[in-house]
Design a protein around this motif. Structure first.
Motif, PDB file in Angstrom:
ATOM      1  N   ASP A   1      -0.398   7.264   0.785  1.00 23.18           N
ATOM      2  CA  ASP A   1      -1.717   7.881   0.635  1.00 23.18           C
ATOM      3  C   ASP A   1      -2.817   6.908   1.031  1.00 23.18           C
ATOM      4  O   ASP A   1      -3.780   7.277   1.704  1.00 23.18           O
ATOM      5  CB  ASP A   1      -1.946   8.369  -0.801  1.00 23.18           C
ATOM      6  CG  ASP A   1      -1.151   9.611  -1.134  1.00 23.18           C
ATOM      7  OD1 ASP A   1      -0.715  10.323  -0.206  1.00 23.18           O
ATOM      8  OD2 ASP A   1      -0.953   9.872  -2.336  1.00 23.18           O
ATOM      9  N   TYR A   2      -2.684   5.646   0.589  1.00 24.73           N
ATOM     10  CA  TYR A   2      -3.689   4.653   0.975  1.00 24.73           C
ATOM     11  C   TYR A   2      -3.697   4.467   2.485  1.00 24.73           C
ATOM     12  O   TYR A   2      -4.754   4.406   3.106  1.00 24.73           O
ATOM     13  CB  TYR A   2      -3.459   3.296   0.303  1.00 24.73           C
ATOM     14  CG  TYR A   2      -4.371   2.264   0.926  1.00 24.73           C
ATOM     15  CD1 TYR A   2      -5.718   2.248   0.627  1.00 24.73           C
ATOM     16  CD2 TYR A   2      -3.902   1.381   1.897  1.00 24.73           C
ATOM     17  CE1 TYR A   2      -6.578   1.366   1.258  1.00 24.73           C
ATOM     18  CE2 TYR A   2      -4.747   0.506   2.539  1.00 24.73           C
ATOM     19  CZ  TYR A   2      -6.083   0.498   2.212  1.00 24.73           C
ATOM     20  OH  TYR A   2      -6.937  -0.357   2.855  1.00 24.73           O
ATOM     21  N   LEU A   3      -2.524   4.383   3.110  1.00 23.97           N
ATOM     22  CA  LEU A   3      -2.459   4.196   4.557  1.00 23.97           C
ATOM     23  C   LEU A   3      -3.061   5.386   5.295  1.00 23.97           C
ATOM     24  O   LEU A   3      -3.683   5.225   6.346  1.00 23.97           O
ATOM     25  CB  LEU A   3      -1.027   3.920   4.995  1.00 23.97           C
ATOM     26  CG  LEU A   3      -0.495   2.556   4.533  1.00 23.97           C
ATOM     27  CD1 LEU A   3       1.000   2.454   4.788  1.00 23.97           C
ATOM     28  CD2 LEU A   3      -1.238   1.421   5.202  1.00 23.97           C
ATOM     29  N   SER A   4      -2.938   6.581   4.729  1.00 19.62           N
ATOM     30  CA  SER A   4      -3.586   7.753   5.310  1.00 19.62           C
ATOM     31  C   SER A   4      -5.106   7.601   5.239  1.00 19.62           C
ATOM     32  O   SER A   4      -5.823   7.899   6.205  1.00 19.62           O
ATOM     33  CB  SER A   4      -3.133   9.011   4.565  1.00 19.62           C
ATOM     34  OG  SER A   4      -3.797  10.137   5.059  1.00 19.62           O
ATOM     35  N   ASP A   5      -5.607   7.128   4.087  1.00 13.78           N
ATOM     36  CA  ASP A   5      -7.044   6.872   3.946  1.00 13.78           C
ATOM     37  C   ASP A   5      -7.507   5.797   4.925  1.00 13.78           C
ATOM     38  O   ASP A   5      -8.592   5.886   5.492  1.00 13.78           O
ATOM     39  CB  ASP A   5      -7.389   6.444   2.522  1.00 13.78           C
ATOM     40  CG  ASP A   5      -7.214   7.550   1.503  1.00 13.78           C
ATOM     41  OD1 ASP A   5      -7.118   8.735   1.901  1.00 13.78           O
ATOM     42  OD2 ASP A   5      -7.161   7.225   0.293  1.00 13.78           O
ATOM     43  N   LEU A   6      -6.678   4.779   5.127  1.00 15.22           N
ATOM     44  CA  LEU A   6      -7.006   3.715   6.070  1.00 15.22           C
ATOM     45  C   LEU A   6      -7.080   4.278   7.490  1.00 15.22           C
ATOM     46  O   LEU A   6      -7.983   3.931   8.258  1.00 15.22           O
ATOM     47  CB  LEU A   6      -5.979   2.594   5.987  1.00 15.22           C
ATOM     48  CG  LEU A   6      -6.207   1.400   6.914  1.00 15.22           C
ATOM     49  CD1 LEU A   6      -7.533   0.714   6.617  1.00 15.22           C
ATOM     50  CD2 LEU A   6      -5.059   0.406   6.768  1.00 15.22           C
ATOM     51  N   ASN A   7      -6.158   5.173   7.846  1.00 11.87           N
ATOM     52  CA  ASN A   7      -6.222   5.821   9.156  1.00 11.87           C
ATOM     53  C   ASN A   7      -7.548   6.557   9.339  1.00 11.87           C
ATOM     54  O   ASN A   7      -8.163   6.484  10.395  1.00 11.87           O
ATOM     55  CB  ASN A   7      -5.068   6.800   9.351  1.00 11.87           C
ATOM     56  CG  ASN A   7      -3.828   6.140   9.894  1.00 11.87           C
ATOM     57  OD1 ASN A   7      -3.857   5.007  10.335  1.00 11.87           O
ATOM     58  ND2 ASN A   7      -2.735   6.860   9.865  1.00 11.87           N
TER      59      ASN A   7
ATOM     60  N   PRO B   1       0.824  -1.211   0.000  1.00 10.28           N
ATOM     61  CA  PRO B   1       0.000   0.000   0.000  1.00 10.28           C
ATOM     62  C   PRO B   1       0.858   1.261   0.000  1.00 10.28           C
ATOM     63  O   PRO B   1       1.941   1.289   0.580  1.00 10.28           O
ATOM     64  CB  PRO B   1      -0.789  -0.123   1.306  1.00 10.28           C
ATOM     65  CG  PRO B   1       0.076  -0.953   2.182  1.00 10.28           C
ATOM     66  CD  PRO B   1       0.796  -1.907   1.275  1.00 10.28           C
ATOM     67  N   SER B   2       0.354   2.290  -0.645  1.00  5.23           N
ATOM     68  CA  SER B   2       1.055   3.573  -0.678  1.00  5.23           C
ATOM     69  C   SER B   2       0.803   4.318   0.632  1.00  5.23           C
ATOM     70  O   SER B   2      -0.104   3.992   1.392  1.00  5.23           O
ATOM     71  CB  SER B   2       0.536   4.423  -1.845  1.00  5.23           C
ATOM     72  OG  SER B   2      -0.818   4.789  -1.588  1.00  5.23           O
TER      73      SER B   2
END
Length: 100
Positions: free
Chosen positions: A19-25, A16-17
């Motif tokens: 950015d994706y991990l930020s969305d996951l947060n 995961p990027s």
């Protein structure tokens, strides 16, 4: 009820990027008993596993581990992942009491 800090390892088929991990947060925040004000943590292990740490309200450690798994799986689904693209490693979930 007690607060537990649970660590849930997740394997992704494709890394995961950030950015994706930020969305996951953001997706995890709605499940956090502290609300959106809670700080969520993730880290990437050497083998590529993402370790997601969440705060869970539960009566005991086993319940905390179960709720952590459900919480992370819900957030993964909310952000477009399925069991085919991301898998929580349920046998490796750890939970310990946590004071805010």
């Amino acid at each position: 009820m007690n607060n537990y800090l649970a660590a849930v390892p997740v394997k992704f088929t494709d890394g995961p990027s950030k950015d994706y991990l930020s969305d996951l947060n953001e997706a995890l925040a709605k499940y956090d008993p502290r609300g959106a004000n809670g700080q969520l943590f993730w880290s990437r292990n050497d083998d590529g596993t993402i370790m997601i740490r969440v705060v869970i309200e539960a009566s005991d450690e086993k319940t905390a581990r179960d709720r952590a798994r459900e919480t992370v799986n819900s957030a993964l689904l909310d952000t477009g992942h399925t069991v085919a693209t991301a898998q929580a490693l349920v046998d490796s979930i750890e939970a310990s009491t946590w004071q805010q």
